[in-house]
Enzyme design. Sequence first.
Site, PDB file in Angstrom:
ATOM      1  N   CYS A   2      13.979  57.590  73.269  1.00 53.76           N
ATOM      2  CA  CYS A   2      13.549  57.112  74.580  1.00 53.76           C
ATOM      3  C   CYS A   2      12.242  56.331  74.485  1.00 53.76           C
ATOM      4  CB  CYS A   2      13.411  58.274  75.551  1.00 53.76           C
ATOM      5  SG  CYS A   2      12.346  59.599  74.968  1.00 53.76           S
TER       6      CYS A   2
ATOM      7  N   GLU B  92      13.195  63.340  82.537  1.00 53.32           N
ATOM      8  CA  GLU B  92      12.678  62.439  81.490  1.00 53.32           C
ATOM      9  C   GLU B  92      13.805  61.475  81.168  1.00 53.32           C
ATOM     10  OE1 GLU B  92      12.254  60.345  78.633  1.00 53.32           O
ATOM     11  OE2 GLU B  92      12.680  62.078  77.363  1.00 53.32           O
TER      12      GLU B  92
ATOM     13  N   GLY C 122      17.596  62.435  79.583  1.00 58.30           N
ATOM     14  CA  GLY C 122      18.754  61.567  79.423  1.00 58.30           C
ATOM     15  C   GLY C 122      18.525  60.209  80.048  1.00 58.30           C
ATOM     16  N   SER C 123      19.598  59.559  80.427  1.00 53.50           N
ATOM     17  CA  SER C 123      19.525  58.185  80.924  1.00 53.50           C
ATOM     18  C   SER C 123      18.972  58.128  82.337  1.00 53.50           C
ATOM     19  CB  SER C 123      20.915  57.549  80.904  1.00 53.50           C
ATOM     20  OG  SER C 123      21.733  58.129  81.909  1.00 53.50           O
ATOM     21  N   ALA C 124      18.419  56.958  82.695  1.00 56.47           N
ATOM     22  CA  ALA C 124      17.932  56.756  84.055  1.00 56.47           C
ATOM     23  C   ALA C 124      19.068  56.863  85.058  1.00 56.47           C
ATOM     24  CB  ALA C 124      17.243  55.396  84.162  1.00 56.47           C
ATOM     25  N   HIS C 125      20.246  56.373  84.682  1.00 54.58           N
ATOM     26  CA  HIS C 125      21.395  56.425  85.586  1.00 54.58           C
ATOM     27  C   HIS C 125      21.711  57.869  85.981  1.00 54.58           C
ATOM     28  CE1 HIS C 125      25.306  55.375  87.298  1.00 54.58           C
ATOM     29  NE2 HIS C 125      25.828  56.362  86.594  1.00 54.58           N
ATOM     30  N   ALA C 126      21.780  58.755  84.987  1.00 49.37           N
ATOM     31  CA  ALA C 126      22.084  60.161  85.270  1.00 49.37           C
ATOM     32  C   ALA C 126      20.930  60.843  85.987  1.00 49.37           C
ATOM     33  CB  ALA C 126      22.421  60.892  83.974  1.00 49.37           C
ATOM     34  N   GLY C 127      19.694  60.524  85.585  1.00 50.04           N
ATOM     35  CA  GLY C 127      18.527  61.137  86.216  1.00 50.04           C
ATOM     36  C   GLY C 127      18.399  60.767  87.680  1.00 50.04           C
TER      37      GLY C 127
END
Length: 471
Positions: free
Chosen positions: A264, A230, A207-212
Amino acid sequence: MAVAEIISYEPATGEEMWRGKVGDVDDVVSRARRAWPAWAAQPVATRIELVRRFANEVRKESEKLATLIARETGKPMWEARTEVESVINKVEISIRAYADRTSQRKLDSALQGTAALRHKPHGVMAVLGPYNFPAHLPNGHIVPALIAGNVVVFKPSEKTPATGELLALCFNRAGISAAVVQVLIGGPETGQELVAHDGVDGVLFTGSAHAGIAINRKLAGNPGKMVALEMGGNNPIVMWDTPKMPDAVSLIAQSAFTSAGQRCTAARRLIVKESIYDEVIDGVKRLADRIIVGAPFDDPPPFMGPVIDNRTADGLTESFVYLLSSGGRPIKHMVRLRDDLPFLSPAIIDVTGVAERPDVELFGPLLQVVKVNDFDEAIAEANSTRFGLSASLIGGTPQDYNRFWANIRAGVINWNRPTNGASSAAPFGGVGLSGNHRPSAYYAADYCAYPVASTELDQPRASIGVGLRSE
């Protein structure tokens, strides 16, 4: 206040297509923990046979699953069918990867004993799936995890729960217990609760960098929990000298606009040598002007569908306006094709004159262009990001590619190939904000089991030769 129900809407029509109640995290994890010992005790050959049956169940449901993916994501039907094929193909790839990456080995040992390397499953694995490939990407975690002997709690994206539900049903119909592969319906709050649950032994996230980053921060004090992230990229595609300009232009458009830019690995930044700039940009614009944007089942088939929802479409149009106001020069404007639905035209903007280019993943059909004078500047510009997932060089000599490969910081580096469309038979992952050095695809086996070193004798055998007083 947490929601009690998740509703899925078709991006191409705005119509409701699915709704379901939010699951109970404690109940689902407790059920998974009870199921794990029996599943882990199964011979690996049995687990492999069951995931092969799963592949056959997907084959039986292939058109139904493809239709569901197309409706729920908005992607064209031809693309949804390729996703279903990827789900099926992942099984045999994962079986080979497990044998290759986690095979048993005999080691040298003293005293005529046995030394061995074996692997154990972690236990209960939480798989958090994205909306852009709602079957293929979570499946790339689930199948390797099951082969290794883990049980899975799968939380699909709240934007694509119907696809996640059918995918899990195929596992269950194959004979894999509904306690071994469970679907947990819910939004971000449910995902956060699942990630932090003491009964979860590993978190596999796409998912998104923010969530990761939020997951990474949440689990920083728990090193015993496996975390594989990822998180996408701000991917560069560098355009250099080539006699095959039409092919090069097609590769650029494919990299930037396939899946409406919702991959991505999509090219976000086109870096072009100044001497060929006009020819390249003219070719890319003319091709982008020809791209058909439409609904999944339109005839003729569209190249790309809508983005996932109106909020995403609004954010992308606002980003385009921001780049314009910051000094960007429009090459092809981003146009909202329907006021009430998230259909966007492909957009191209030259940001060479933008002093501070935002280093973010703009997840949609928006290509930023930067003009450079020489190859060193091109490499520096390509590396001017905190992300590091995918990068491609189009054109250039073998010597240019050697320099490009050696100096680009990314996990997927291509030459005269698009930035997207990586092989499942190779590792897939990135560095920086793109991942945490836990590549998926073929290397998913590495994070689904941990290595155990053993030295073994059938009877105790030991003596102490020094440092003892006489009897």
